[in-house]
Design a protein around this motif. Structure first.
Motif, PDB file in Angstrom:
ATOM      1  N   VAL A  65       2.722  -0.005  -4.116  1.00 23.71           N
ATOM      2  CA  VAL A  65       2.129   0.000  -2.782  1.00 23.71           C
ATOM      3  C   VAL A  65       2.428   1.354  -2.146  1.00 23.71           C
ATOM      4  CG1 VAL A  65       2.129  -1.061  -0.484  1.00 23.71           C
ATOM      5  CG2 VAL A  65       2.445  -2.493  -2.510  1.00 23.71           C
ATOM      6  N   GLU A  66       1.383   2.151  -1.882  1.00 15.33           N
ATOM      7  CA  GLU A  66       1.550   3.459  -1.238  1.00 15.33           C
ATOM      8  C   GLU A  66       2.606   4.311  -1.947  1.00 15.33           C
ATOM      9  OE1 GLU A  66       2.525   2.175   2.693  1.00 15.33           O
ATOM     10  OE2 GLU A  66       0.477   1.522   3.132  1.00 15.33           O
ATOM     11  N   HIS A  67       2.531   4.377  -3.248  1.00 19.47           N
ATOM     12  CA  HIS A  67       3.425   5.188  -4.090  1.00 19.47           C
ATOM     13  C   HIS A  67       4.852   4.655  -4.176  1.00 19.47           C
ATOM     14  CE1 HIS A  67       0.115   7.969  -4.291  1.00 19.47           C
ATOM     15  NE2 HIS A  67       0.106   8.061  -2.982  1.00 19.47           N
ATOM     16  N   TYR A  68       5.111   3.517  -3.592  1.00 19.20           N
ATOM     17  CA  TYR A  68       6.407   2.852  -3.700  1.00 19.20           C
ATOM     18  C   TYR A  68       6.273   1.675  -4.664  1.00 19.20           C
ATOM     19  CZ  TYR A  68       8.357   4.979   0.583  1.00 19.20           C
ATOM     20  OH  TYR A  68       8.849   5.831   1.531  1.00 19.20           O
ATOM     21  N   GLY A  69       7.362   1.371  -5.349  1.00 21.77           N
ATOM     22  CA  GLY A  69       7.445   0.097  -6.027  1.00 21.77           C
ATOM     23  C   GLY A  69       7.927  -0.904  -4.984  1.00 21.77           C
ATOM     24  N   SER A  98       9.509   2.173 -11.934  1.00 22.01           N
ATOM     25  CA  SER A  98       9.521   3.528 -12.494  1.00 22.01           C
ATOM     26  C   SER A  98       8.433   3.685 -13.555  1.00 22.01           C
ATOM     27  CB  SER A  98      10.897   3.832 -13.074  1.00 22.01           C
ATOM     28  OG  SER A  98      10.947   5.140 -13.571  1.00 22.01           O
ATOM     29  N   GLU A  99       8.262   2.669 -14.385  1.00 25.10           N
ATOM     30  CA  GLU A  99       7.211   2.699 -15.407  1.00 25.10           C
ATOM     31  C   GLU A  99       5.814   2.762 -14.778  1.00 25.10           C
ATOM     32  OE1 GLU A  99       7.806  -0.644 -18.017  1.00 25.10           O
ATOM     33  OE2 GLU A  99       9.761   0.100 -18.687  1.00 25.10           O
ATOM     34  N   LEU A 100       5.675   2.217 -13.567  1.00 23.51           N
ATOM     35  CA  LEU A 100       4.399   2.263 -12.846  1.00 23.51           C
ATOM     36  C   LEU A 100       4.179   3.621 -12.170  1.00 23.51           C
ATOM     37  CD1 LEU A 100       4.487  -1.260 -11.144  1.00 23.51           C
ATOM     38  CD2 LEU A 100       2.983  -0.543 -13.024  1.00 23.51           C
ATOM     39  N   GLY A 101       5.200   4.482 -12.219  1.00 22.55           N
ATOM     40  CA  GLY A 101       5.086   5.812 -11.636  1.00 22.55           C
ATOM     41  C   GLY A 101       5.745   5.964 -10.279  1.00 22.55           C
ATOM     42  N   ALA A 102       6.418   4.940  -9.796  1.00 22.66           N
ATOM     43  CA  ALA A 102       7.082   5.007  -8.490  1.00 22.66           C
ATOM     44  C   ALA A 102       8.351   5.853  -8.587  1.00 22.66           C
ATOM     45  CB  ALA A 102       7.428   3.606  -8.002  1.00 22.66           C
ATOM     46  N   THR A 103       8.613   6.637  -7.543  1.00 22.41           N
ATOM     47  CA  THR A 103       9.864   7.391  -7.457  1.00 22.41           C
ATOM     48  C   THR A 103      10.763   6.810  -6.372  1.00 22.41           C
ATOM     49  OG1 THR A 103       8.852   8.981  -5.947  1.00 22.41           O
ATOM     50  CG2 THR A 103       8.845   9.530  -8.309  1.00 22.41           C
ATOM     51  N   LYS A 104      10.215   5.861  -5.606  1.00 20.84           N
ATOM     52  CA  LYS A 104      10.981   5.143  -4.589  1.00 20.84           C
ATOM     53  C   LYS A 104      10.599   3.676  -4.654  1.00 20.84           C
ATOM     54  CE  LYS A 104      11.430   8.859  -1.205  1.00 20.84           C
ATOM     55  NZ  LYS A 104      11.243   9.223   0.211  1.00 20.84           N
ATOM     56  N   VAL A 105      11.516   2.831  -4.219  1.00 18.16           N
ATOM     57  CA  VAL A 105      11.241   1.404  -4.120  1.00 18.16           C
ATOM     58  C   VAL A 105      11.554   0.944  -2.704  1.00 18.16           C
ATOM     59  CG1 VAL A 105      11.488   0.734  -6.538  1.00 18.16           C
ATOM     60  CG2 VAL A 105      13.522   0.941  -5.132  1.00 18.16           C
ATOM     61  N   LYS A 106      10.865  -0.120  -2.294  1.00 15.42           N
ATOM     62  CA  LYS A 106      11.120  -0.699  -0.986  1.00 15.42           C
ATOM     63  C   LYS A 106      11.061  -2.209  -1.100  1.00 15.42           C
ATOM     64  CE  LYS A 106       6.335  -0.380   0.732  1.00 15.42           C
ATOM     65  NZ  LYS A 106       5.503   0.123   1.845  1.00 15.42           N
TER      66      LYS A 106
END
Length: 143
Positions: A65-69, A98-106
């Motif tokens: 979602v919006e570049h976040y996992g 991370s595998e989905l390309g996210a560099t941050k999680v929320k």
């Protein structure tokens, strides 16, 4: 103990059963808002199932979602809490993010769980808000 990405409908149903027990029965979340359009295989979410001696005891899901996992629906059966299983699920969800390309999680953390998430590196990013009648805060972590 085994934490896996769900790849079949039987395991998805086992995960949904855990969520029904924790969120609907225990926390009184209405069932019609607990299960949503993301609770399908090969959809926008990756789902995780944690088993102990082949018994399904925990679950969670993550979606981009919006570049976040965005971690959601993390649940552990009551009799299996306080054994570190929540951490195992969160780490697996972070790996999938991370595998989905996210560099941050929320995630939207229930207020009583803030300390748990802080120990895993999450930081509160919002005031308290209500979701399904339960106090939550937005928390974020860089991977």
């Amino acid at each position: 103990m085994n934490s896996i990405k769900i790849t079949n409908n039987d395991d998805l149903q086992r995960a949904l059963k855990i969520r029904k027990e924790v969120f609907v029965k225990e926390q009184k979340v209405p069932e019609d808002i607990e299960v949503d359009e993301f609770d399908i295989l090969n959809g926008a979410c990756s789902h995780v199932l944690l088993t102990v001696d082949q018994e399904a005891v925990g679950t969670g899901r993550v979606r981009l979602v919006e570049h976040y996992g965005k971690l959601q629906r993390v649940a552990i059966l009551q009799s299996y809490r306080k054994h570190g299983f929540g951490k195992v699920i969160i780490l697996k969800l972070e790996e999938l993010a991370s595998e989905l390309g996210a560099t941050k999680v929320k995630l939207d953390a229930q207020v009583h769980a803030i300390g748990f998430y802080e120990k895993l590196g999450y930081e509160v990013q919002s005031d308290v808000f209500q979701d399904a009648g339960i106090d939550h805060v937005l928390m974020v972590k860089s991977l």
